[in-house]
Design an enzyme around this catalytic site. Structure first.
Site, PDB file in Angstrom:
ATOM      1  CD  GLU A 363      -3.409  -0.957   1.392  1.00  0.00           C
ATOM      2  OE1 GLU A 363      -3.822   0.196   1.571  1.00  0.00           O
ATOM      3  OE2 GLU A 363      -4.094  -1.976   1.600  1.00  0.00           O
TER       4      GLU A 363
HETATM    5  N1  CAA Z   1      -6.913  11.758  -3.303  1.00  0.00           N
HETATM    6  C1  CAA Z   1      -7.455  12.318  -4.422  1.00  0.00           C
HETATM    7  N2  CAA Z   1      -6.709  12.659  -5.525  1.00  0.00           N
HETATM    8  C2  CAA Z   1      -5.400  12.419  -5.463  1.00  0.00           C
HETATM    9  C3  CAA Z   1      -4.779  11.845  -4.337  1.00  0.00           C
HETATM   10  C4  CAA Z   1      -5.587  11.517  -3.214  1.00  0.00           C
HETATM   11  N3  CAA Z   1      -5.082  10.973  -2.112  1.00  0.00           N
HETATM   12  N4  CAA Z   1      -3.461  11.731  -4.573  1.00  0.00           N
HETATM   13  C5  CAA Z   1      -3.246  12.223  -5.817  1.00  0.00           C
HETATM   14  N5  CAA Z   1      -4.420  12.642  -6.351  1.00  0.00           N
HETATM   15  C6  CAA Z   1      -4.636  13.272  -7.662  1.00  0.00           C
HETATM   16  C7  CAA Z   1      -3.773  14.525  -7.791  1.00  0.00           C
HETATM   17  O1  CAA Z   1      -4.424  15.637  -7.251  1.00  0.00           O
HETATM   18  C8  CAA Z   1      -3.609  14.628  -9.306  1.00  0.00           C
HETATM   19  O2  CAA Z   1      -4.787  15.181  -9.827  1.00  0.00           O
HETATM   20  P1  CAA Z   1      -4.803  16.109 -11.163  1.00  0.00           P
HETATM   21  O3  CAA Z   1      -4.565  15.190 -12.315  1.00  0.00           O
HETATM   22  O4  CAA Z   1      -6.174  16.700 -11.191  1.00  0.00           O
HETATM   23  O5  CAA Z   1      -3.723  17.117 -10.995  1.00  0.00           O
HETATM   24  C9  CAA Z   1      -3.545  13.165  -9.738  1.00  0.00           C
HETATM   25  O6  CAA Z   1      -4.160  12.403  -8.683  1.00  0.00           O
HETATM   26  C10 CAA Z   1      -2.132  12.677  -9.923  1.00  0.00           C
HETATM   27  O7  CAA Z   1      -1.450  12.867  -8.711  1.00  0.00           O
HETATM   28  P2  CAA Z   1       0.140  12.969  -8.649  1.00  0.00           P
HETATM   29  O8  CAA Z   1       0.624  13.909  -9.692  1.00  0.00           O
HETATM   30  O9  CAA Z   1       0.521  13.220  -7.232  1.00  0.00           O
HETATM   31  O10 CAA Z   1       0.541  11.476  -9.109  1.00  0.00           O
HETATM   32  P3  CAA Z   1       1.946  10.786  -9.213  1.00  0.00           P
HETATM   33  O11 CAA Z   1       2.007  10.042 -10.499  1.00  0.00           O
HETATM   34  O12 CAA Z   1       3.032  11.758  -8.901  1.00  0.00           O
HETATM   35  O13 CAA Z   1       1.875   9.639  -8.069  1.00  0.00           O
HETATM   36  C11 CAA Z   1       2.000   8.681  -5.877  1.00  0.00           C
HETATM   37  C12 CAA Z   1       1.616   9.897  -6.773  1.00  0.00           C
HETATM   38  C13 CAA Z   1       1.591   9.144  -4.494  1.00  0.00           C
HETATM   39  C14 CAA Z   1       3.479   8.376  -5.913  1.00  0.00           C
HETATM   40  C15 CAA Z   1       1.164   7.442  -6.299  1.00  0.00           C
HETATM   41  O14 CAA Z   1       1.612   6.942  -7.551  1.00  0.00           O
HETATM   42  C16 CAA Z   1       1.225   6.326  -5.278  1.00  0.00           C
HETATM   43  O15 CAA Z   1       0.498   6.356  -4.283  1.00  0.00           O
HETATM   44  N6  CAA Z   1       2.087   5.310  -5.490  1.00  0.00           N
HETATM   45  C17 CAA Z   1       2.096   4.123  -4.653  1.00  0.00           C
HETATM   46  C18 CAA Z   1       1.099   3.127  -5.178  1.00  0.00           C
HETATM   47  C19 CAA Z   1       0.585   2.219  -4.109  1.00  0.00           C
HETATM   48  O16 CAA Z   1       0.375   2.582  -2.966  1.00  0.00           O
HETATM   49  N7  CAA Z   1       0.337   0.988  -4.502  1.00  0.00           N
HETATM   50  C20 CAA Z   1      -0.221   0.030  -3.610  1.00  0.00           C
HETATM   51  C21 CAA Z   1      -0.903  -1.043  -4.380  1.00  0.00           C
HETATM   52  S1  CAA Z   1      -2.064  -1.935  -3.425  1.00  0.00           S
HETATM   53  C22 CAA Z   1      -1.213  -2.836  -2.312  1.00  0.00           C
HETATM   54  O17 CAA Z   1      -0.041  -2.826  -2.181  1.00  0.00           O
HETATM   55  C23 CAA Z   1      -2.080  -3.508  -1.358  1.00  0.00           C
HETATM   56  C24 CAA Z   1      -2.227  -4.897  -1.313  1.00  0.00           C
HETATM   57  O18 CAA Z   1      -2.189  -5.612  -2.277  1.00  0.00           O
HETATM   58  C25 CAA Z   1      -2.564  -5.433   0.042  1.00  0.00           C
END
Ligand code: CAA
Length: 379
Positions: A363
């Site tokens: 996550e």
């Molecule tokens: N809520 C709402 N919108 C959000 C948000 C949130 N928490 N976070 C980002 N956004 C929106 C941004 O506002 C942006 O919107 P616009 O296009 O309107 O500008 C858009 O999403 C893109 O955001 P970023 O530019 O910040 O995106 P990014 O490409 O830089 O990535 C990141 C951000 C935080 C690194 C994201 O890619 C991330 O969380 N990566 C990790 C993925 C992850 O957690 N994977 C887990 C998989 S599931 C798992 O592991 C569980 C399991 O199996 C048990």
């Protein structure tokens, strides 16, 4: 004054989960660690006991609990075994996108049969080349009449082998980056869905992590969640809540390791005294207790804010990475306190240490969660 005491109903939920964990999960935890398997019977009993689908509203067949109540239950189940607890809890993450973006009709169509049957689902975001950089995923969706046709491969999908439905993220237009991604509900029996490699993991070994292959999978348009291009935001909103769940998971593992260490330090005697009375170990135990309490309080704080429908992107990320780091440190110290015995399978602490490691990775790695929290601070 801030009141940290739990209400009677919360104490009852906590006790129910503690009793379940100690009677149904902990006694078989080592066996499932040694021979990873689908804990189907335990999941069935958890479902019957009301310990599944915790935060899904009652009208869709869930328990209708808040995130704080869910965190109490999650801590207890994970103190029993985080792999088995993870399989019991996976629907919360998997169904998150449906609750975040589904229409009333979609919630009823997908959630009620799933929750009433006790079946399980999976969240399909991650790919081989799109882990931390989830927005760069390559799974493609193209519209063909009243269907989308989805092709690609997901990996590390928790419960991937056993899910009856998947929430899948795919891009309609890679040129648009995160804004090209859409979310879909894909039923397991849809032609073209198959399971690939199942990971052989260091810890949480019965937490199934599998490749899910999508080979020209035709999905009806009415299975798309939200508008085209909203998928990435739906995934991020889902993870905001999911990360609170992982924080509670980490607290559960850390607490179990801490309790095992205290018990051992009282009973193990060297130089004529219980080893826990030597300051070197005694201070370690004090620090472990403080760390577990701090991680729990951060988790409860994020959960309470989410229950008040306030934004929790930062709080959830902080609770997740803080609690996961605590779990890693506390479980490592628990092995140390057990000395040579801690390094053997005679005691449960080596398993807790292996299990804890995953909480720093899934996550969103702890580094990504720091990035999320830091980013929120700068906005
Ligand atoms: N809520 C709402 N919108 C959000 C948000 C949130 N928490 N976070 C980002 N956004 C929106 C941004 O506002 C942006 O919107 P616009 O296009 O309107 O500008 C858009 O999403 C893109 O955001 P970023 O530019 O910040 O995106 P990014 O490409 O830089 O990535 C990141 C951000 C935080 C690194 C994201 O890619 C991330 O969380 N990566 C990790 C993925 C992850 O957690 N994977 C887990 C998989 S599931 C798992 O592991 C569980 C399991 O199996 C048990």
């Amino acid at each position: 004054m801030i009141d940290f005491s739990l209400g009677d109903e919360q104490k009852a939920l906590q006790q129910l989960a503690r009793d379940f964990a100690q009677s149904e999960i902990a006694p078989v935890a080592l066996q499932y660690d040694k021979e990873p398997a689908f804990p189907g019977e335990i999941i069935k009993k958890a479902h019957q006991a009301g310990l599944m689908n915790l935060t899904c509203p009652r009208e869709y067949g869930g328990q209708g609990l808040g995130l704080l109540d869910a965190a109490l239950i999650t801590e207890e189940l994970n103190a029993g075994c985080s792999a088995i607890a993870g399989m019991i809890g996976i629907n919360s993450l998997a169904c998150g996108p449906i609750l975040v973006a589904g229409t009333e009709e979609q919630k009823r169509r997908f959630l009620i049969p799933l929750n009433e049957s006790g079946k399980t689902a999976s969240f399909g975001l991650t790919e081989r080349e799109a882990g931390s950089d989830a927005g760069s995923l390559k799974t493609r969706a193209r519209r063909e009449g009243d269907h989308y046709v989805i092709s690609g491969q997901k990996c590390f999908i928790t419960n991937g082998s056993f899910a009856s439905l998947y929430t899948i993220f795919a891009t309609l237009d890679p040129e648009k980056g995160t804004r090209g991604i859409s979310a879909f509900v894909v039923a397991r029996e849809t032609p073209g869905v198959s399971i690939g490699k199942v990971e052989d993991k260091m810890g949480q070994r019965s937490l199934n992590a599998a490749e899910v292959n999508l080979d020209d999978v035709a999905v009806p348009v009415e299975n798309r969640l939200g508008a085209e291009g909203e998928g990435f935001k739906i995934a991020m909103k889902t993870l905001d809540e999911g990360r609170i769940n992982i924080a509670a998971t980490a607290v559960g593992i850390a607490r179990a390791a801490f309790e095992a260490a205290v018990q051992y330090a009282k009973q193990r005697r060297q130089f004529g005294k219980p080893v826990g009375t030597f300051q070197a170990l005694n201070f370690m135990l004090a620090d472990m207790a403080a760390a577990v309490d701090a991680a729990r309080l951060l988790t409860w704080y994020a959960a309470s804010k989410a229950d008040q429908e306030q934004p929790v992107t930062r709080e959830a990320a902080q609770a997740k990475y803080f609690a996961a780091d605590v779990a890693m440190r506390v479980t490592t110290d628990a092995v140390q306190i057990h000395g040579g015995y801690g390094y053997t399978k005679e005691y449960p602490v080596e398993k807790y240490m292996r299990d804890a490691k995953l909480t720093q990775i899934y996550e969103g790695t702890n580094q990504i969660n720091r990035l999320v929290a830091g980013g929120a601070l700068m906005r």
